[in-house]
Scaffold this motif. Structure first.
Motif, PDB file in Angstrom:
ATOM      1  N   UNK A   1       0.567  -1.611   0.030  1.00  0.00           N
ATOM      2  CA  UNK A   1      -0.397  -0.144   0.054  1.00  0.00           C
ATOM      3  C   UNK A   1       1.159   0.861   0.009  1.00  0.00           C
ATOM      4  N   UNK A   2       1.902   1.512   0.964  1.00  0.00           N
ATOM      5  CA  UNK A   2       2.666   2.371   0.984  1.00  0.00           C
ATOM      6  C   UNK A   2       3.702   2.793  -0.014  1.00  0.00           C
ATOM      7  N   UNK A   3       4.088   1.226  -0.649  1.00  0.00           N
ATOM      8  CA  UNK A   3       4.684   1.431  -2.199  1.00  0.00           C
ATOM      9  C   UNK A   3       4.116   2.039  -3.244  1.00  0.00           C
ATOM     10  N   UNK A   4       3.217   2.029  -3.135  1.00  0.00           N
ATOM     11  CA  UNK A   4       1.673   2.145  -4.277  1.00  0.00           C
ATOM     12  C   UNK A   4       1.895   4.228  -4.160  1.00  0.00           C
ATOM     13  N   UNK A   5       1.451   4.092  -3.440  1.00  0.00           N
ATOM     14  CA  UNK A   5       1.306   5.973  -2.384  1.00  0.00           C
ATOM     15  C   UNK A   5       2.664   6.175  -3.077  1.00  0.00           C
ATOM     16  N   UNK A   6       3.445   5.720  -2.583  1.00  0.00           N
ATOM     17  CA  UNK A   6       5.414   6.560  -3.194  1.00  0.00           C
ATOM     18  C   UNK A   6       5.110   6.870  -3.795  1.00  0.00           C
ATOM     19  N   UNK A   7       4.924   5.775  -4.986  1.00  0.00           N
ATOM     20  CA  UNK A   7       4.642   5.657  -7.135  1.00  0.00           C
ATOM     21  C   UNK A   7       3.741   6.835  -7.511  1.00  0.00           C
ATOM     22  N   UNK A   8       3.123   7.082  -6.900  1.00  0.00           N
ATOM     23  CA  UNK A   8       1.881   7.402  -7.057  1.00  0.00           C
ATOM     24  C   UNK A   8       2.782   9.307  -6.926  1.00  0.00           C
ATOM     25  N   UNK A   9       3.503   9.568  -5.736  1.00  0.00           N
ATOM     26  CA  UNK A   9       3.768  10.704  -5.748  1.00  0.00           C
ATOM     27  C   UNK A   9       4.782  11.893  -6.551  1.00  0.00           C
ATOM     28  N   UNK A  10       5.562  10.201  -7.019  1.00  0.00           N
ATOM     29  CA  UNK A  10       6.393  10.641  -8.113  1.00  0.00           C
ATOM     30  C   UNK A  10       5.852  11.654  -8.861  1.00  0.00           C
ATOM     31  N   UNK A  11       4.285  11.094  -9.209  1.00  0.00           N
ATOM     32  CA  UNK A  11       3.902  11.859 -10.156  1.00  0.00           C
ATOM     33  C   UNK A  11       3.117  12.753  -9.890  1.00  0.00           C
ATOM     34  N   UNK A  12       2.984  13.389  -9.054  1.00  0.00           N
ATOM     35  CA  UNK A  12       2.353  14.511  -8.747  1.00  0.00           C
ATOM     36  C   UNK A  12       3.163  16.138  -8.418  1.00  0.00           C
ATOM     37  N   UNK A  13       1.818  17.059  -8.516  1.00  0.00           N
ATOM     38  CA  UNK A  13       2.922  18.236  -8.696  1.00  0.00           C
ATOM     39  C   UNK A  13       2.398  18.470  -6.676  1.00  0.00           C
ATOM     40  N   UNK A  14       3.303  19.584  -6.143  1.00  0.00           N
ATOM     41  CA  UNK A  14       3.522  20.065  -5.369  1.00  0.00           C
ATOM     42  C   UNK A  14       2.571  19.410  -3.399  1.00  0.00           C
ATOM     43  N   UNK A  15       1.293  20.178  -4.450  1.00  0.00           N
ATOM     44  CA  UNK A  15       0.673  19.701  -3.007  1.00  0.00           C
ATOM     45  C   UNK A  15      -0.088  18.128  -3.014  1.00  0.00           C
ATOM     46  N   UNK A  16      -0.488  17.581  -4.284  1.00  0.00           N
ATOM     47  CA  UNK A  16      -0.708  16.205  -4.005  1.00  0.00           C
ATOM     48  C   UNK A  16       0.680  15.682  -3.651  1.00  0.00           C
TER      49      UNK A  16
END
Length: 283
Positions: A147-162
């Protein structure tokens, strides 16, 4: 010795010290560059400031007090009280910013305090087994890593606020596991002595989780405003700890019938109050 009263006392002390450390480290993180270069690394830039070390030392003291609280009581008592660190963060942040807390902030702070009080007093949690078998640990750890690994991958492709929100969520999740591992580690020390940690996996996992959580938290602070990361950190940690306390350690609230509705309402109020307070003015 099991004492939820002593656990509540040390959890409150922990919440206060964590709050001061959070405010200090975030203010330093706001001034740190994040240009992707070696010198722009949030950790390296922040660590060059003496106040960051003071804030980190305070956060570690807060964690030590949390461990003491867990030695006396259950996760289901300690974790809701730690949410009150947000209430301490608000006036500290306001003082640094040279402003006063608004009326609505005081209202939400009161609602948060009442909600936490209901969860702790009405719930009156029973202790579980701090040393459950591995077949109860492994599924919980596997779900957390994925779960936390998937969230980390999503964070790398997100804008600063997200990105700040996602990193704050990851931080809260990691600290939720750290809380459960802390309870297990304290039990090992209490019954087998400090040297026993050298031969048990809980102590090593706890150290790794605490270090990883500190690093991710600093990146979350650096990614954006505190109002984007703090709500997730503050809410996700007790949610993870609650679930793990029930499923892995076997802790239970002593409620039945319609009292569960009051408990559920209190949990909702706690979540809404935390989101409202942390997004209202902090950072």
């Amino acid at each position: 010795m099991h004492s939820n009263l002593l656990a509540a006392f040390f959890a409150l002390a922990s919440a206060l010290t964590i709050a001061w450390g959070t405010v200090v480290r975030h203010r330093i993180a706001e001034q740190a560059p994040a240009d992707g270069s070696v010198h722009g690394s949030p950790i390296i830039a922040a660590a060059s400031r003496p106040m960051w070390w003071a804030g980190t030392a305070t956060a570690l003291l807060g964690y030590a007090l949390q461990v003491v609280a867990l030695a006396f009581g259950t996760l289901l008592v300690v974790q809701p009280i730690l949410v009150l660190s947000l209430m301490f963060t608000l006036p500290l942040s306001a003082r640094y910013d040279g402003r006063r807390m608004a009326t609505d902030e005081l209202g939400w702070a009161t609602a948060l305090t009442v909600a936490v009080g209901v969860l702790v007093i009405m719930g009156d949690p029973l202790p579980g087994n701090p040393q459950p078998p591995m077949n109860r640990w492994l599924p919980a750890l596997a779900v957390g890593v994925v779960t936390l690994g998937v969230l980390h991958l999503l964070s790398r492709r997100s804008d600063p606020n997200r990105r700040a929100l996602l990193l704050g969520t990851i931080t809260g999740g990691i600290y939720g596991y750290v809380a459960v591992l802390s309870k297990a580690t304290v039990d090992v020390i209490t019954h087998e002595g400090l040297l026993a940690l050298a031969t048990t996996w809980q102590g090593y996992s706890l150290a790794a989780g605490a270090i990883l959580g500190t690093i991710v938290q600093q990146y979350a602070f650096n990614a954006g405003r505190l109002r984007n990361s703090l709500p997730a950190m503050t809410i996700i940690e007790p949610i993870f700890a609650f679930v793990l306390g029930y499923t892995v350690l076997g802790e239970k609230f002593q409620v039945s019938g319609w009292n569960w509705a009051i408990m559920a309402l209190s949990l909702v109020v706690m979540i809404l109050s935390t989101i409202a307070l942390s997004s209202r003015r902090v950072g």
